[in-house]
Design a protein around this motif. Structure first.
Motif, PDB file in Angstrom:
ATOM      1  N   VAL A 148       0.840  -1.206   0.000  1.00 26.69           N
ATOM      2  CA  VAL A 148       0.000   0.000   0.000  1.00 26.69           C
ATOM      3  C   VAL A 148       0.871   1.251   0.000  1.00 26.69           C
ATOM      4  CG1 VAL A 148      -1.891   1.208   1.161  1.00 26.69           C
ATOM      5  CG2 VAL A 148      -1.759  -1.290   1.266  1.00 26.69           C
ATOM      6  N   LEU A 149       1.977   1.224   0.739  1.00 24.13           N
ATOM      7  CA  LEU A 149       2.869   2.382   0.762  1.00 24.13           C
ATOM      8  C   LEU A 149       3.452   2.662  -0.615  1.00 24.13           C
ATOM      9  CD1 LEU A 149       4.813   1.978   4.132  1.00 24.13           C
ATOM     10  CD2 LEU A 149       3.204   3.774   3.512  1.00 24.13           C
ATOM     11  N   PHE A 150       3.830   1.617  -1.345  1.00 24.32           N
ATOM     12  CA  PHE A 150       4.330   1.830  -2.704  1.00 24.32           C
ATOM     13  C   PHE A 150       3.279   2.524  -3.569  1.00 24.32           C
ATOM     14  CE2 PHE A 150       7.422  -1.998  -2.381  1.00 24.32           C
ATOM     15  CZ  PHE A 150       8.393  -1.163  -1.853  1.00 24.32           C
ATOM     16  N   ARG A 151       2.036   2.079  -3.447  1.00 24.15           N
ATOM     17  CA  ARG A 151       0.965   2.710  -4.225  1.00 24.15           C
ATOM     18  C   ARG A 151       0.776   4.171  -3.827  1.00 24.15           C
ATOM     19  NH1 ARG A 151      -4.480  -0.566  -4.020  1.00 24.15           N
ATOM     20  NH2 ARG A 151      -5.111   1.352  -5.086  1.00 24.15           N
ATOM     21  N   VAL A 152       0.808   4.438  -2.542  1.00 21.02           N
ATOM     22  CA  VAL A 152       0.625   5.813  -2.062  1.00 21.02           C
ATOM     23  C   VAL A 152       1.722   6.722  -2.600  1.00 21.02           C
ATOM     24  CG1 VAL A 152       0.705   7.279   0.003  1.00 21.02           C
ATOM     25  CG2 VAL A 152      -0.641   5.179   0.025  1.00 21.02           C
ATOM     26  N   ILE A 153       2.966   6.294  -2.494  1.00 21.03           N
ATOM     27  CA  ILE A 153       4.100   7.142  -2.858  1.00 21.03           C
ATOM     28  C   ILE A 153       4.041   7.567  -4.322  1.00 21.03           C
ATOM     29  CG2 ILE A 153       6.612   7.143  -3.172  1.00 21.03           C
ATOM     30  CD1 ILE A 153       6.752   5.367  -0.633  1.00 21.03           C
ATOM     31  N   LEU A 154       3.679   6.630  -5.204  1.00 27.20           N
ATOM     32  CA  LEU A 154       3.696   6.925  -6.637  1.00 27.20           C
ATOM     33  C   LEU A 154       2.328   7.291  -7.199  1.00 27.20           C
ATOM     34  CD1 LEU A 154       6.141   4.138  -7.879  1.00 27.20           C
ATOM     35  CD2 LEU A 154       6.638   6.552  -7.449  1.00 27.20           C
ATOM     36  N   SER A 155       1.322   7.405  -6.341  1.00 36.23           N
ATOM     37  CA  SER A 155      -0.047   7.597  -6.830  1.00 36.23           C
ATOM     38  C   SER A 155      -0.238   8.890  -7.603  1.00 36.23           C
ATOM     39  CB  SER A 155      -1.037   7.535  -5.658  1.00 36.23           C
ATOM     40  OG  SER A 155      -0.754   8.563  -4.714  1.00 36.23           O
ATOM     41  N   GLU A 156       0.485   9.945  -7.250  1.00 35.96           N
ATOM     42  CA  GLU A 156       0.287  11.230  -7.914  1.00 35.96           C
ATOM     43  C   GLU A 156       1.539  11.723  -8.635  1.00 35.96           C
ATOM     44  OE1 GLU A 156      -1.535  14.120  -5.340  1.00 35.96           O
ATOM     45  OE2 GLU A 156      -2.960  12.679  -4.526  1.00 35.96           O
ATOM     46  N   VAL A 157       2.481  10.799  -8.900  1.00 38.87           N
ATOM     47  CA  VAL A 157       3.670  11.150  -9.681  1.00 38.87           C
ATOM     48  C   VAL A 157       3.313  11.070 -11.157  1.00 38.87           C
ATOM     49  CG1 VAL A 157       6.027  10.495 -10.273  1.00 38.87           C
ATOM     50  CG2 VAL A 157       5.254  10.331  -7.904  1.00 38.87           C
ATOM     51  N   PRO A 158       3.473  12.143 -11.938  1.00 43.98           N
ATOM     52  CA  PRO A 158       3.124  12.091 -13.357  1.00 43.98           C
ATOM     53  C   PRO A 158       4.016  11.117 -14.119  1.00 43.98           C
ATOM     54  CG  PRO A 158       4.271  14.138 -12.845  1.00 43.98           C
ATOM     55  CD  PRO A 158       3.989  13.470 -11.543  1.00 43.98           C
ATOM     56  N   ALA A 159       3.483  10.601 -15.237  1.00 44.86           N
ATOM     57  CA  ALA A 159       4.216   9.602 -16.025  1.00 44.86           C
ATOM     58  C   ALA A 159       5.571  10.129 -16.489  1.00 44.86           C
ATOM     59  CB  ALA A 159       3.380   9.169 -17.227  1.00 44.86           C
ATOM     60  N   ALA A 160       5.650  11.442 -16.766  1.00 43.84           N
ATOM     61  CA  ALA A 160       6.910  12.022 -17.239  1.00 43.84           C
ATOM     62  C   ALA A 160       8.012  11.930 -16.185  1.00 43.84           C
ATOM     63  CB  ALA A 160       6.697  13.478 -17.643  1.00 43.84           C
ATOM     64  N   ARG A 161       7.611  11.841 -14.915  1.00 42.40           N
ATOM     65  CA  ARG A 161       8.587  11.746 -13.830  1.00 42.40           C
ATOM     66  C   ARG A 161       8.615  10.351 -13.211  1.00 42.40           C
ATOM     67  NH1 ARG A 161       8.583  17.238 -10.100  1.00 42.40           N
ATOM     68  NH2 ARG A 161       9.846  18.491 -11.510  1.00 42.40           N
ATOM     69  N   ALA A 162       8.095   9.370 -13.935  1.00 41.69           N
ATOM     70  CA  ALA A 162       7.993   8.022 -13.379  1.00 41.69           C
ATOM     71  C   ALA A 162       9.356   7.466 -12.994  1.00 41.69           C
ATOM     72  CB  ALA A 162       7.311   7.095 -14.380  1.00 41.69           C
ATOM     73  N   GLY A 163      10.369   7.670 -13.855  1.00 35.55           N
ATOM     74  CA  GLY A 163      11.702   7.153 -13.559  1.00 35.55           C
ATOM     75  C   GLY A 163      12.305   7.800 -12.335  1.00 35.55           C
ATOM     76  N   VAL A 164      12.177   9.134 -12.245  1.00 38.17           N
ATOM     77  CA  VAL A 164      12.721   9.853 -11.084  1.00 38.17           C
ATOM     78  C   VAL A 164      11.983   9.445  -9.816  1.00 38.17           C
ATOM     79  CG1 VAL A 164      13.077  12.122 -10.060  1.00 38.17           C
ATOM     80  CG2 VAL A 164      13.472  11.789 -12.500  1.00 38.17           C
ATOM     81  N   GLY A 165      10.642   9.405  -9.887  1.00 39.97           N
ATOM     82  CA  GLY A 165       9.856   9.068  -8.704  1.00 39.97           C
ATOM     83  C   GLY A 165      10.152   7.673  -8.194  1.00 39.97           C
ATOM     84  N   SER A 166      10.204   6.702  -9.110  1.00 43.85           N
ATOM     85  CA  SER A 166      10.495   5.330  -8.677  1.00 43.85           C
ATOM     86  C   SER A 166      11.924   5.210  -8.161  1.00 43.85           C
ATOM     87  CB  SER A 166      10.266   4.352  -9.824  1.00 43.85           C
ATOM     88  OG  SER A 166      11.113   4.629 -10.921  1.00 43.85           O
ATOM     89  N   GLY A 167      12.866   5.939  -8.799  1.00 42.49           N
ATOM     90  CA  GLY A 167      14.246   5.909  -8.322  1.00 42.49           C
ATOM     91  C   GLY A 167      14.387   6.471  -6.920  1.00 42.49           C
ATOM     92  N   VAL A 168      13.690   7.579  -6.645  1.00 44.94           N
ATOM     93  CA  VAL A 168      13.736   8.181  -5.306  1.00 44.94           C
ATOM     94  C   VAL A 168      13.149   7.224  -4.276  1.00 44.94           C
ATOM     95  CG1 VAL A 168      12.779  10.023  -3.882  1.00 44.94           C
ATOM     96  CG2 VAL A 168      13.757  10.558  -6.119  1.00 44.94           C
ATOM     97  N   MET A 169      12.013   6.604  -4.616  1.00 48.84           N
ATOM     98  CA  MET A 169      11.366   5.705  -3.664  1.00 48.84           C
ATOM     99  C   MET A 169      12.243   4.500  -3.354  1.00 48.84           C
ATOM    100  SD  MET A 169       7.741   3.681  -3.904  1.00 48.84           S
ATOM    101  CE  MET A 169       8.423   2.321  -4.855  1.00 48.84           C
ATOM    102  N   ILE A 170      12.795   3.886  -4.397  1.00 45.94           N
ATOM    103  CA  ILE A 170      13.598   2.685  -4.169  1.00 45.94           C
ATOM    104  C   ILE A 170      14.911   3.041  -3.480  1.00 45.94           C
ATOM    105  CG2 ILE A 170      14.601   0.654  -5.246  1.00 45.94           C
ATOM    106  CD1 ILE A 170      12.675   1.121  -7.589  1.00 45.94           C
ATOM    107  N   THR A 171      15.458   4.231  -3.771  1.00 45.72           N
ATOM    108  CA  THR A 171      16.671   4.664  -3.071  1.00 45.72           C
ATOM    109  C   THR A 171      16.409   4.806  -1.580  1.00 45.72           C
ATOM    110  OG1 THR A 171      17.538   5.821  -5.005  1.00 45.72           O
ATOM    111  CG2 THR A 171      18.400   6.496  -2.880  1.00 45.72           C
ATOM    112  N   ALA A 172      15.273   5.419  -1.233  1.00 40.72           N
ATOM    113  CA  ALA A 172      14.920   5.554   0.181  1.00 40.72           C
ATOM    114  C   ALA A 172      14.773   4.190   0.832  1.00 40.72           C
ATOM    115  CB  ALA A 172      13.630   6.359   0.317  1.00 40.72           C
ATOM    116  N   GLN A 173      14.085   3.282   0.146  1.00 47.39           N
ATOM    117  CA  GLN A 173      13.888   1.947   0.703  1.00 47.39           C
ATOM    118  C   GLN A 173      15.217   1.204   0.847  1.00 47.39           C
ATOM    119  OE1 GLN A 173      12.325  -1.034  -1.841  1.00 47.39           O
ATOM    120  NE2 GLN A 173      11.491  -2.279  -0.183  1.00 47.39           N
ATOM    121  N   GLN A 174      16.031   1.240  -0.221  1.00 50.01           N
ATOM    122  CA  GLN A 174      17.281   0.494  -0.187  1.00 50.01           C
ATOM    123  C   GLN A 174      18.254   1.064   0.842  1.00 50.01           C
ATOM    124  OE1 GLN A 174      17.916  -2.351  -1.737  1.00 50.01           O
ATOM    125  NE2 GLN A 174      19.872  -2.413  -0.649  1.00 50.01           N
TER     126      GLN A 174
END
Length: 476
Positions: free
Chosen positions: A397-423
């Motif tokens: 659910v947290l993964f869905r929340v974090i990326l729920s309002e990230v626009p498609a144009a920033r999908a790579g940046v948003g997912s990279g930031v999220m996974i960096t925080a997690q890792q």
């Protein structure tokens, strides 16, 4: 789930937007599972690696930390490169590199060769993993995206538990006399399968307005993460020499410089590595704050329980790994129910998951205090099952929340930031809770050290449960 698993074909460039079908989704989720499995798969293999390669504790910690630090440092860059050159292309390239570096790990003749190969393996993971979430964000819509994100979160959680179980089984199986080497060599055939599937089923996506790599930002982010993670992972084993304290002192300086450089770049109309404006996104910001204590507790627990069951209780690697099977089963079952519960109750499901995990970790702490050293699977299973179910109601659910309002144009940046925080938090969990546990063992014994560490994890779970009340009630 039936909708997302329905057969789809990858459209041509002229047939409309890219669509991620069932086979493509399976393939990218396979790519997401590999790096997370390999972060945890070595935990139960470390004693055998140390014996076979005559490796000291500090070098063994580098086998874990080298992978985690390289992985965390390069994730955002991996997301940016996917935006620029195509996410399918980076996914395929990262998978090839992951297979080759896994082979190098499995054939490593010395401990230091293994460390170098693990660092390279972490870098390969950083090229591959950000493309998974970015592809899901760019090639799915509406309910299909929600289901795909739910499956991604379930895959991530299961991979972390399954990695430890698989590691124990492979070491004990000693396939063709390979021993611990099998935990790395097993990746090679899986990668070959993934490459064939990806070439057929994963659509190409990229940002419509790609930006050049932010070199100063990349360097400063790398310096900040290395200056924090390296001393925390190596400090205890090395005896906390001067360089560890100098490195920790450098972290706030590098982090501040990174933020200032990124803010300046964005004000000039450029696209920095991590745009500060991204954190104006409330779901992303609040979800990231929750991911940190959750992942620290998760990885710290997995490391500590592997050491305690093998060196304290005397279980074999396979029995230590199999002890976690009920946790994996409860995680899987609860994750299947999560999407329906979220549809009805929104993000309050995360709060309920936190409360469940609180009970589970509390039961584990009481079990350790009451049963040590006569501790085995049957005593631990109730706490593990409750905690696993609670984790499954939080992480996807947290993964869905974090990326729920990230626009498609920033999908790579948003997912990279999220996974960096997690890792980064996963690496911090091994460093902080692992260091606490190993520091307490000589003076208090392994049983009390494990129970105390579980109480510290319990505090992190209580923190995430409280923070969950600040999440947006509904997911966009």
């Amino acid at each position: 789930m039936t909708e997302i698993l329905a057969p789809r074909t990858t459209p041509s460039a002229t047939a409309g937007p890219p669509v991620l079908g069932a086979l493509g989704l399976f393939t990218v989720l396979l790519g997401a599972a590999l790096p997370l499995i390999d972060f945890f798969i070595v935990n139960v293999a470390l004693p055998t690696i140390g014996h076979d390669l005559a490796a000291s504790d500090s070098v063994l910690e580098l086998v874990v930390a080298g992978y985690g630090v390289a992985y965390a440092v390069l994730l955002v860059l991996g997301g940016r490169l996917g935006d620029m050159f195509g996410r399918r292309r980076l996914f395929l390239g990262g998978m090839v590199a992951f297979g080759l570096t896994s082979l190098a790990c499995g054939l490593a003749p010395t401990a230091w060769t293994l460390v170098v190969a693990r660092v390279a393996q972490g870098a390969a993971s950083a090229a591959m993993l950000p493309q998974v979430l970015a592809t899901i964000q760019s090639a799915t819509q509406g309910p299909r995206r929600a289901r795909a994100m739910g499956l991604y979160g379930a895959t991530a959680g299961l991979s972390m538990v399954a990695g430890q179980i698989l590691g124990g089984v492979l070491v004990a199986a000693d396939i063709a006399g390979t021993g611990w080497r099998a935990v790395f060599l097993v990746n090679v055939p899986v990668v070959l399968l993934g490459l064939v599937l990806a070439a057929r089923a994963v659509p190409e996506t990229r940002s419509q307005h790609p930006q050049p790599v932010d070199a100063p930002g990349t360097v400063l982010l790398g310096v900040a993460l290395v200056s924090l993670l390296a001393p925390l992972t190596e400090g205890r084993a090395a005896g906390w020499p001067l360089w560890t304290w100098l490195s920790l002192a450098l972290f706030p300086v590098a982090a501040t410089a990174f933020y200032l450089v990124e803010r300046r770049e964005e004000r000039r109309g450029r696209t920095p590595l991590v745009p500060p404006s991204l954190f104006a996104n409330v779901p992303l910001r609040r979800g990231l704050i929750m991911i940190l204590p959750f992942s620290i507790g998760f990885s710290g627990f997995m490391f500590v329980i592997a050491v305690a069951l093998q060196e304290g209780v005397g279980l074999s690697p396979v029995r230590a790994g199999l002890t976690l099977v009920p946790m994996a089963v409860s995680f899987f079952v609860a994750s299947l129910l999560g999407a329906r519960l979220v549809a009805r109750w929104g993000t309050r499901v995360v709060t309920a998951g936190g409360l469940l995990q609180t009970v589970g970790v509390g039961v584990l702490a009481l079990t350790v205090w009451g049963s040590w050293p006569d501790l085995g699977g049957p005593q631990l299973w109730p706490g593990l099952m409750i905690a696993g179910a609670g984790q499954a109601l939080q992480l996807p659910v947290l993964f869905r929340v974090i990326l729920s309002e990230v626009p498609a144009a920033r999908a790579g940046v948003g997912s990279g930031v999220m996974i960096t925080a997690q890792q980064s938090a996963l690496a911090l969990g091994v460093a902080t809770l692992g260091t606490l546990f190993l520091t307490l063992v000589p003076g208090r014994g392994m049983g009390d050290a494990l129970a105390t560490t579980l109480l510290v994890q319990l505090a992190a779970v209580v923190l995430t449960t409280g923070l969950s009340l600040r999440l947006p009630r509904r997911i966009a």
